[in-house]
Write a protein that holds these residues in place. Structure first.
Motif, short mmCIF file in Angstrom:
data_model
loop_
_atom_site.label_atom_id
_atom_site.label_comp_id
_atom_site.label_asym_id
_atom_site.label_seq_id
_atom_site.Cartn_x
_atom_site.Cartn_y
_atom_site.Cartn_z
N ASN A 282 0.86 -1.27 0.00
CA ASN A 282 -0.11 0.13 -0.13
C ASN A 282 0.76 1.23 0.11
N GLY A 283 0.69 2.44 -0.90
CA GLY A 283 1.22 3.50 -0.95
C GLY A 283 2.49 3.42 -1.86
N SER A 284 2.69 2.24 -2.77
CA SER A 284 3.83 2.18 -3.53
C SER A 284 3.22 1.97 -5.03
N ASP A 285 4.20 2.46 -5.91
CA ASP A 285 3.66 1.77 -7.35
C ASP A 285 3.50 0.29 -7.63
N GLU A 286 3.69 -0.17 -6.67
CA GLU A 286 3.68 -1.83 -6.79
C GLU A 286 2.28 -2.16 -6.08
N ALA A 287 1.40 -1.39 -5.70
CA ALA A 287 0.37 -1.58 -4.95
C ALA A 287 -0.67 -2.57 -5.75
N ARG A 288 -1.18 -3.38 -5.06
CA ARG A 288 -2.21 -4.41 -5.57
C ARG A 288 -3.45 -4.30 -4.66
N ALA A 289 -4.40 -4.01 -5.22
CA ALA A 289 -5.60 -4.06 -4.16
C ALA A 289 -6.71 -4.93 -4.40
N ALA A 304 -13.56 -12.95 -4.33
CA ALA A 304 -12.32 -12.57 -4.03
C ALA A 304 -12.04 -11.69 -5.35
N MET A 305 -12.06 -10.70 -5.32
CA MET A 305 -11.87 -9.48 -6.42
C MET A 305 -10.41 -8.93 -6.47
N ARG A 306 -9.83 -9.00 -7.70
CA ARG A 306 -8.61 -7.91 -7.64
C ARG A 306 -9.25 -6.70 -8.43
N ILE A 307 -8.93 -5.37 -7.68
CA ILE A 307 -9.24 -4.34 -8.25
C ILE A 307 -8.43 -4.03 -9.47
N PRO A 312 -7.65 3.36 -8.27
CA PRO A 312 -6.87 3.53 -7.15
C PRO A 312 -6.45 2.33 -6.54
N GLN A 313 -5.19 1.93 -6.44
CA GLN A 313 -4.78 0.95 -5.68
C GLN A 313 -4.43 1.02 -4.22
N THR A 314 -5.62 1.07 -3.59
CA THR A 314 -5.68 1.41 -2.10
C THR A 314 -6.55 0.47 -1.41
N ASN A 315 -6.44 0.26 0.07
CA ASN A 315 -7.08 -0.43 0.85
C ASN A 315 -8.66 -0.05 0.77
N GLN A 316 -8.76 1.37 0.56
CA GLN A 316 -10.08 2.06 0.73
C GLN A 316 -10.92 1.96 -0.57
N THR A 317 -9.99 1.68 -1.78
CA THR A 317 -10.81 1.49 -2.89
C THR A 317 -11.46 -0.10 -2.83
N GLY A 318 -10.64 -0.96 -2.20
CA GLY A 318 -11.15 -2.28 -1.88
C GLY A 318 -12.26 -2.34 -1.24
N GLU A 319 -12.28 -1.68 0.17
CA GLU A 319 -13.38 -1.69 0.85
C GLU A 319 -14.71 -0.98 0.25
N ILE A 320 -14.58 0.04 -0.47
CA ILE A 320 -15.87 0.75 -1.31
C ILE A 320 -16.14 -0.21 -2.29
N ILE A 321 -15.51 -0.92 -3.20
CA ILE A 321 -15.92 -1.92 -4.47
C ILE A 321 -16.52 -2.85 -3.62
#
Length: 697
Positions: A282-289, A304-307, A312-321
């Protein structure tokens, strides 16, 4: 900024002439670049947010446009508190109309934004012309999900902005009678005429003797009341079913009534679901949410979804989706309870939703995803309950949703996420009556930043090269590559001095006039080279390679003192200097070394800045190169000054900027001579130096 503050009042009251705006921008530019005519960093980069490598300087043009938006807000405030000047503006706008609207009586020209007529802007005063222009530029129009009957009735009926075929209807004999005899102006007036058709014994005939028709003949001098009432009904049917004043809108307006009605009866089936988000690096260019949705063991709706990477590859995006997916997958006629450990997401969908929608989601992270989630929840026919649960507390449903989210983030293939919002559930703008100048400014800046022209201006090749070098070094040392946002914020780290923050920002943008800058300037080509070394001068050469006295005498003691403190030393490079705010020493015994990290930041920044100052004294001011002893003395003095500053910052007078006593002690531990004999509260004692005590050797 002084220029922005001092011009705020006059601009708010009188507007700012274009020539004044140009002169002020020139003055700001001269101040920023010390009266130098040519700057190596464009103004778009200066105005850009800190997260994008800018200085977040006041954009004077955007500020002035935001003030015009506040004027527009006052003008469209049709309540009893409407400002006096707006009535004068109404009269001026209604008076200056193109010839095609000349047959429209002035009393029918109520408001240019609420009706389909327009004003001849070339004949308007500059202030009104600018206000109309800003309204067109940012799409001020009637839009919304639902409207109160009060708003609807106050709207003008003639040439209604959203009505269809009103020109033909307006020119009929009955329409003229409605205007002249029945004094019909607003939708409420026309509705009152339609209601008269419900009068007992009313008939569609010329000699109708109902009370409504008799009153129309005697009071309004109407020859054929039943025809006027029928025309009123026809006019009313041309209107859409919803509207509301908005600004910063996009796309087409939907006039359909949204399907947002709740089922008054409780649903027979109740569904409970746990949702969670996850993000690797999280927070890097290699982030995978990833996003996880869990109903029960073996349930076909578990996901189990890959964003996808376009989000945006963030934890928050995963929560919303994950919440969006759950709300979309469950039958809309089933009662749904969603459990989430993200209080931020739940608050955004409940407590903050109305305010964010009113403001057009200006400055809100994951705005697009939140809009989709809200629309998905509105589409449901039964209530949806959002409940917060504490994460990682042993709750089975939450733990399994978390596991699914992690599994999703590890998937090789990305899942498709549908963010399309039905037109009847989509409001793209911000509610004008809740808009403040600050919010308008932020929204205008966002619109500017989304344009390709802006993106090209801030996408500087040399900047990309420098940030790329910094990321590469950080990844080599720490194992993961920081995102641009983290890297740019690190350049403003609170452990750096203010002068160094400016210096390192200029370095990242190749803002200094050195090396290649001089090669194409006649009679100044010799400035492109470092004369003592005989090679082209670059910032990397100045800070880490130059053989002139200064660099070696700075980096050697820096290396020694870092090794003495137990910090693994990496040979300095431009990438390492740019990434100094992100680099953290390895942990010892599983504990994060915040003191060591802070010490490294201070040493790298102070040493780098001293080397730059020595170079400028030699090259620009023409001074002789200092002796090695003098360089060492100045280096020690700069570090001593930082210790002195730390001792001051322990005190309460610095408040938010203060540093804890423990952090200061951990920062300078192992580098102060005779440390064992220091008083317990050495931070309050004067005279402590790096590697020695004051008055010794």
């Amino acid at each position: 900024m002084i220029v922005g503050g001092m011009t705020q009042y006059l601009t708010k009251v009188q507007g700012m002439p274009k020539e004044v705006e140009i002169r002020l921008e020139k003055r700001i530019r001269k101040f920023l670049w010390d009266d130098k005519s040519l700057a190596r960093i464009n103004k778009e980069t200066i105005y850009a947010p800190i997260d994008e490598g800018g200085r977040q300087l006041l954009d004077l043009l955007a500020r002035n446009e935001a003030i015009l938006v506040s004027w527009l807000q006052s003008y469209l405030n049709l309540t009893e508190k409407r400002a006096t000047w707006t009535f004068a503006a109404d009269a001026i706008l209604a008076h200056h109309v193109p010839s095609k609207f000349a047959n429209l009586e002035e009393r029918e020209r109520i408001n240019v934004f609420l009706q389909s007529w327009n004003s001849n802007t070339s004949k308007l005063p500059k202030d009104l012309r600018d206000m109309i222009s800003i309204a067109k530029k940012y799409g001020a129009r009637l839009e919304g999900l639902t409207f109160s009957r009060e708003i609807i009735r106050q709207m003008p009926i003639w040439l209604h902005g959203e009505a269809k075929n009103t020109h033909k209807l307006r020119n009929s004999k009955e329409s003229r009678c409605l205007r002249q005899n029945h004094k019909v102006i607003t939708v409420g007036d026309i509705e009152a005429q339609v209601n008269k058709t419900r009068t007992p014994r009313h008939g569609c005939r010329r000699n109708c003797r109902c009370t409504a028709c008799e009153a129309a003949r005697t009071k309004n001098h109407c020859e054929a009341p039943y025809r006027c009432f029928a025309k009123a009904k026809e006019l009313l049917q041309t209107l859409p079913k919803k509207w509301n004043p908005l600004i910063f809108t996009q796309g087409e307006t939907s006039n359909a009534i949204p399907q947002t009605a709740w089922n008054p009866q409780p649903a027979d089936t109740k569904v409970e679901v746990y949702t969670d988000g996850s993000c690797q690096h999280n927070g890097s260019d290699e982030a995978r949410a990833g996003a996880g949705v869990y109903y029960s063991d073996g349930d076909a709706l578990n996901k189990a979804m890959r964003i996808p990477e376009y989000l945006p590859q963030t934890n928050q995006t995963g929560e919303i989706i994950s919440i969006t997916t759950a709300a979309a997958d469950v039958d809309p006629n089933h009662s749904l309870t969603i459990y989430s450990d993200s209080k931020t997401t739940i608050d955004g969908l409940t407590r903050n939703r109305q305010r964010w929608e009113d403001n057009g989601f200006a400055g809100v992270a994951n705005a697009k995803e939140l809009r989709t989630t809200i629309a998905t929840l509105r589409r449901r026919n039964t209530p949806t309950t959002l409940k917060w649960v504490k994460g990682h507390s042993g709750l089975e449903g939450n733990d399994k949703a978390d596991a699914l989210a992690k599994k999703g983030s590890e998937k090789a293939e990305q899942d498709e996420v549908d963010l399309l919002i039905p037109p009847n559930l989509c409001v793209t703008g911000a509610k004008l009556n809740s808009m403040t100048q600050t919010r308008a400014y932020k929204t205008i800046r966002q619109i500017k930043m989304s344009k390709n022209q802006y993106q090209k201006a801030i996408d500087r090749r040399n900047t990309r090269i420098n940030t790329g070098r910094a990321k590469s070094v950080v990844k080599e040392i720490m194992g993961s590559e920081p995102s641009n946002k983290i890297l740019w914020r690190s350049l403003r780290h609170k452990d750096f001095s203010r002068k160094f923050r400016y210096f390192i920002w200029m370095v990242a943008h190749e803002g200094y006039k050195i090396g290649n800058y001089w090669q194409n300037i006649t009679n100044f080509e010799n400035r492109a080279n470092c004369h003592p070394c005989g090679v082209p001068e670059s910032m990397d050469h100045i800070l880490t390679e130059c053989q002139c006295p200064g660099q070696q005498q700075v980096w050697e003691p820096t290396k020694e003192i870092c090794i003495k403190k137990g910090i693994e030393w990496n040979e300095p490079s431009l990438g390492m200097i740019l990434g100094a705010g992100v680099i953290k020493p390895n942990k010892r015994e599983g504990k994060p070394l915040d003191g060591d990290a802070r010490f490294l930041r201070i040493m790298m920044s102070e040493s780098t800045h001293l080397i730059w100052k020595l170079r400028c004294e030699r090259v620009i001011k023409g001074r002789n190169s200092p002796s090695p002893e003098e360089v060492t003395r100045r280096w020690k003095k700069s570090i001593e000054a930082r210790i002195g500053l730390d001792r001051l910052m322990v005190t309460a007078q610095f408040r938010k900027r203060s540093v804890s006593k423990g952090l200061v002690e951990r920062t300078w531990r192992s580098v102060i001579s005779d440390e064992d004999n220091l008083p317990e509260d050495w931070t309050g004692e004067a005279g402590v130096l790096v590697g020695r005590r004051s008055g010794q050797g």
